[in-house]
Design a protein around this motif. Structure first.
Motif, mmCIF file in Angstrom:
data_model
loop_
_atom_site.group_PDB
_atom_site.id
_atom_site.type_symbol
_atom_site.label_atom_id
_atom_site.label_comp_id
_atom_site.label_asym_id
_atom_site.label_seq_id
_atom_site.Cartn_x
_atom_site.Cartn_y
_atom_site.Cartn_z
ATOM 1 N N GLY A 155 48.791 39.795 41.667
ATOM 2 C CA GLY A 155 47.818 39.337 40.670
ATOM 3 C C GLY A 155 47.863 40.199 39.430
ATOM 4 N N LYS A 156 47.984 41.513 39.629
ATOM 5 C CA LYS A 156 48.051 42.451 38.505
ATOM 6 C C LYS A 156 49.375 42.321 37.754
ATOM 7 N N GLN A 157 50.458 42.122 38.486
ATOM 8 C CA GLN A 157 51.777 42.059 37.844
ATOM 9 C C GLN A 157 51.932 40.798 36.999
ATOM 10 N N ILE A 158 51.396 39.691 37.469
ATOM 11 C CA ILE A 158 51.445 38.452 36.680
ATOM 12 C C ILE A 158 50.679 38.638 35.371
ATOM 13 N N ASP A 169 41.826 35.461 29.822
ATOM 14 C CA ASP A 169 40.897 36.454 30.359
ATOM 15 C C ASP A 169 40.688 36.320 31.869
ATOM 16 N N THR A 170 41.506 35.502 32.536
ATOM 17 C CA THR A 170 41.435 35.399 33.992
ATOM 18 C C THR A 170 41.750 36.759 34.603
ATOM 19 N N THR A 171 40.936 37.211 35.535
ATOM 20 C CA THR A 171 41.125 38.541 36.108
ATOM 21 C C THR A 171 42.273 38.550 37.110
ATOM 22 N N PRO A 172 42.913 39.695 37.310
ATOM 23 C CA PRO A 172 43.960 39.797 38.334
ATOM 24 C C PRO A 172 43.472 39.398 39.723
ATOM 25 N N GLU A 173 42.206 39.688 40.029
ATOM 26 C CA GLU A 173 41.671 39.342 41.351
ATOM 27 C C GLU A 173 41.610 37.829 41.543
ATOM 28 N N VAL A 174 41.249 37.082 40.503
ATOM 29 C CA VAL A 174 41.236 35.624 40.598
ATOM 30 C C VAL A 174 42.654 35.097 40.785
ATOM 31 N N ILE A 175 43.609 35.672 40.047
ATOM 32 C CA ILE A 175 45.006 35.266 40.217
ATOM 33 C C ILE A 175 45.456 35.539 41.645
ATOM 34 N N SER A 176 45.091 36.696 42.188
ATOM 35 C CA SER A 176 45.436 37.022 43.572
ATOM 36 C C SER A 176 44.788 36.041 44.544
ATOM 37 N N GLY A 177 43.543 35.628 44.250
ATOM 38 C CA GLY A 177 42.884 34.644 45.094
ATOM 39 C C GLY A 177 43.607 33.314 45.100
ATOM 40 N N ILE A 178 44.104 32.898 43.930
ATOM 41 C CA ILE A 178 44.887 31.667 43.831
ATOM 42 C C ILE A 178 46.153 31.788 44.679
ATOM 43 N N VAL A 186 53.284 30.111 43.728
ATOM 44 C CA VAL A 186 52.390 30.160 42.572
ATOM 45 C C VAL A 186 53.162 30.695 41.377
ATOM 46 N N ARG A 187 53.161 29.913 40.310
ATOM 47 C CA ARG A 187 53.708 30.364 39.024
ATOM 48 C C ARG A 187 52.682 29.980 37.968
ATOM 49 N N VAL A 188 51.771 30.897 37.700
ATOM 50 C CA VAL A 188 50.733 30.670 36.698
ATOM 51 C C VAL A 188 50.963 31.595 35.509
ATOM 52 N N ILE A 189 50.575 31.134 34.335
ATOM 53 C CA ILE A 189 50.798 31.897 33.106
ATOM 54 C C ILE A 189 49.449 32.153 32.443
ATOM 55 N N PRO A 190 48.923 33.365 32.529
ATOM 56 C CA PRO A 190 47.709 33.687 31.773
ATOM 57 C C PRO A 190 48.013 33.661 30.276
ATOM 58 N N ALA A 191 47.324 32.806 29.550
ATOM 59 C CA ALA A 191 47.575 32.642 28.112
ATOM 60 C C ALA A 191 46.739 33.681 27.364
ATOM 61 N N ILE A 192 47.318 34.829 27.133
ATOM 62 C CA ILE A 192 46.592 35.941 26.525
ATOM 63 C C ILE A 192 46.079 35.536 25.137
ATOM 64 N N GLY A 193 44.766 35.693 24.943
ATOM 65 C CA GLY A 193 44.159 35.350 23.660
ATOM 66 C C GLY A 193 43.811 33.894 23.484
ATOM 67 N N LYS A 194 44.059 33.063 24.511
ATOM 68 C CA LYS A 194 43.770 31.632 24.394
ATOM 69 C C LYS A 194 42.731 31.211 25.429
ATOM 70 N N LYS A 195 42.058 30.108 25.119
ATOM 71 C CA LYS A 195 40.988 29.613 25.976
ATOM 72 C C LYS A 195 41.273 28.183 26.413
ATOM 73 N N ILE A 196 40.419 27.663 27.261
ATOM 74 C CA ILE A 196 40.588 26.319 27.809
ATOM 75 C C ILE A 196 40.747 25.304 26.673
ATOM 76 N N PRO A 249 36.757 36.822 43.748
ATOM 77 C CA PRO A 249 37.147 37.129 45.126
ATOM 78 C C PRO A 249 37.505 38.608 45.301
ATOM 79 N N ALA A 250 37.044 39.464 44.374
ATOM 80 C CA ALA A 250 37.530 40.848 44.297
ATOM 81 C C ALA A 250 37.372 41.599 45.607
ATOM 82 N N LYS A 251 36.221 41.475 46.274
ATOM 83 C CA LYS A 251 36.012 42.232 47.507
ATOM 84 C C LYS A 251 37.001 41.808 48.581
ATOM 85 N N PHE A 252 37.217 40.497 48.691
ATOM 86 C CA PHE A 252 38.206 39.969 49.645
ATOM 87 C C PHE A 252 39.600 40.510 49.336
ATOM 88 N N ILE A 253 39.993 40.461 48.072
ATOM 89 C CA ILE A 253 41.334 40.900 47.683
ATOM 90 C C ILE A 253 41.507 42.403 47.900
#
Length: 451
Positions: free
Chosen positions: A165-168, A373-382, A399-409, A432-436
Motif C-alpha cells: 500500500g505504501k509502495q504504490i 489523497d487515498t491513504t496507504p492503509e486504504v490501498i492495502s485494504g483494497i 490490484v493495479r491502482v493509480i493514486p492520482a496525486i493532486g487530483k480528486k474524484i 482499515p488501518a488497525k486491521f492492516i
C-alpha cells in the motif's frame, strides 16, 4: 485444405474488428546470471537478454508482414529479480537500470520481472527489492514490476500487503508530473501465474525453461461484432457463439506462437487467450457486455454476463490449442477499455461493482485511478480484499491502482497508448488501518489441503 471464407473472415476481423496479437513475450531465465558481485550480475543480465532476444522484435515484424496479423507489442519477462538481489546484495535499482538498458537495446515495448514472490514470507532480497520499486519504476520507462503476496496454498502475507500500500502511493508520488505512471507499471498479485505474457504482471517463473515464447491474443471487438449479428439469440446460444469465436482467435495466436518459436529457435510456451481491450473504439470488453443486453456496464446483471463471457472464452480457447496458459479469460482494466471508461465517468461503474466482477474474470482491479489523497492503509485494504477473492476461489486476482496525486474524484489521468486514460473513481475512505497494521498472515483456506 484452405477455406477462402475463413481467410476473408480473418481479414475482416483484423481490418474492421480490432483483432490482433497483443504481445509476443520472450521469457528468459536469469538464474545463471546470479553473482555475489551485483555489477557483474548486471553485466551478465544485459548480455544474456540482448543475446537471447536480439531478433525478437525483428521476428515479430516479419511474421506480421508475412501473415498480415498485427502484433502490437514485443516484450521480455525475466526471473524475479528479488532472487538475484538476495544473492548479490547491493542496491536493486542497479538491476532495474540494467533491464532498462537491455530493453532499449533490443527495442521491446516492456520488460517485466522486477518482482518478488512473498506469499509465505520474505527471503533474502525480497524486502530490499520491494522497497526499491518506486525508485526503480520512476527511473525507467520500459520496466514493469509485480509482487505476489498470496496464494491459495500459502494464504495472504499481510506484512507484504501493508508494505505494498505504501509502495504504490510512493510510486505515484515520484511520478506525479508524469500522470503517476509508475503506479501503472506495478501490480500486486494473488496466485500469480509463471507464464503470463501480459504486463505489468509478467515474470519468468522458476519452473519455466531457460527461454520460451509466450503469446497473448486479443479480440474483444471480434466477439462484440459476432454477438451483434444475433440480437434474438438466447444466452446459451450467445455462449456457444462466443466459444466458437474464441476458438478462431486462439488459433491465430497458436499460429504466431509456433512460427515465432521456430524462427527464434526457442520453445513455444503458451497462448494466453485473454480478451484484452484497448481504448480504441470497437475494442472493449464492456461493449460486449452491453451488446449482450446491459444498458451500460456496471448495471445489475454485469457480473453474470461477465461470468458467461469468461467461461465461453476459456472453453473455445482450450479447443483451439493444447498450450493455453497465462491468465486466459476477459480483462477489465478501466483505463484501457473505452466502455469501462465511459461507465466509470457516468457513475454506472463503481470500485465495489468491479470487485464483484473480479470474482468471475481473469485478473482483478486493474488500471483504476483513485483519489491522490487515498491513504496507504486504504490501498492495502483494497489489495487484501482482492487477494482474498483469489485465495478462496483458487484463481488469479490482482490490484493495479493509480493514486492520482493532486487530483480528486471526476478529474482524469491521461497515460496514452494502450494504457489509455481514466477518471478518478470514488474510494471508501473508512480506515482499515488497525486491521492492516496487525500484520501476520491470513491462513490458507481449508480447501487448499488437497494432497
Amino acid at each position: 485444405m484452405i477455406n477462402t471464407f475463413d481467410i476473408l473472415e480473418t481479414i475482416h476481423m483484423i481490418q474492421d474488428e480490432c483483432l490482433d496479437i497483443r504481445t509476443t513475450t520472450m521469457g528468459i531465465s536469469l538464474l545463471d546470471c546470479a553473482d555475489t558481485d551485483i555489477d557483474r550480475a548486471c553485466d551478465k543480465i544485459y548480455e544474456k537478454i540482448c543475446r537471447k532476444a536480439e531478433k525478437l522484435v525483428e521476428t515479430g515484424n516479419d511474421i506480421e508482414k508475412q501473415y498480415g496479423i498485427p502484433i502490437i507489442n514485443k516484450r521480455v519477462s525475466v526471473t524475479p529479480i528479488a532472487i538475484l538481489a538476495g544473492i548479490s546484495g547491493g542496491d536493486p535499482v542497479k538491476y532495474a537500470l540494467a533491464l532498462e538498458k537491455a530493453a532499449n537495446t533490443i527495442g521491446v515495448n516492456f520488460i517485466g520481472g522486477y518482482s518478488a514472490l512473498v506469499q509465505k514470507g520474505f527471503s533474502a532480497g525480497d524486502i530490499e527489492l520491494i522497497n526499491s520499486i518506486p525508485e526503480a519504476l520512476a527511473a525507467t520507462e520500459h520496466l514493469c514490476s509485480s509482487v505476489n503476496i498470496g496464494t491459495t496454498k500459502a494464504g495472504i502475507n499481510m506484512d507484504a500487503v501493508r508494505i505494498m500500500g505504501k509502495q504504490i502511493k510512493k510510486a505515484a508520488e515520484l511520478t506525479k508530473d508524469k500522470d503517476c505512471i509508475a503506479a501503472g507499471k506495478l501490480v500486486v498479485f494473488c496466485n500469480a501465474p509463471e507464464d503470463n505474457p501480459f504486463m505489468a504482471g509478467a515474470f519468468h517463473g522458476l519452473s519455466e525453461p531457460d527461454c520460451v515464447i509466450n503469446v497473448g491474443v486479443s479480440g474483444p471487438g471480434v466477439v462484440r461484432a459476432a454477438v451483434s449479428k444475433y440480437p434474438d439469440y438466447s444466452i446459451n446460444e450467445i455462449a456457444e457463439l462466443i466459444k466458437k469465436t474464441a476458438f478462431k482467435i486462439t488459433r491465430m495466436g497458436q499460429l504466431v506462437g509456433v512460427e515465432a518459436s521456430k524462427r527464434l529457435g526457442v520453445p513455444f510456451g503458451i497462448v494466453d487467450l485473454s480478451l484484452a481491450p484497448t481504448p480504441a473504439v470497437g475494442d472493449s470488453v464492456a461493449h460486449i457486455l452491453e451488446e449482450i443486453g446491459l444498458e451500460q456496464c456496471g448495471a445489475a446483471g454485469t457480473t453474470a454476463c461477465l461470468a458467461m463471457l469468461n467461461d465461453a472464452v476459456k472453453k473455445g480457447g482450450v479447443m483451439a490449442s493444447s498450450s493455453v496458459g497465462g491468465l486466459s479469460g476477459a480483462f477489465i482494466p478501466v483505463s484501457e477499455d473505452a466502455g469501462m471508461i465511459n461507465a466509470a465517468r457516468s457513475g454506472a461503474l463503481s470500485i465495489e461493482k468491479l470487485e464483484a466482477m473480479t470474482a468471475v474474470c481473469s485478473v482483478g482491479l486493474d488500471m483504476i485511478v483513485i483519489p491522490g489523497d487515498t491513504t496507504p492503509e486504504v490501498i492495502s485494504g483494497i489489495i487484501a480484499d482482492e487477494a482474498a477473492i483469489g485465495m478462496v476461489n483458487g484463481k488469479t486476482t490482482a490490484v493495479r491502482v493509480i493514486p492520482a496525486i493532486g487530483k480528486k474524484i471526476g478529474e482524469e489521468l491521461e497515460f496514452g497508448g494502450l494504457l489509455g486514460s481514466g477518471p478518478v473513481m470514488r474510494v471508501n475512505t473508512k480506515s482499515p488501518a488497525k486491521f492492516i497494521e496487525r500484520g501476520g498472515r491470513i491462513p490458507a483456506p481449508l480447501h487448499s489441503l488437497k494432497n
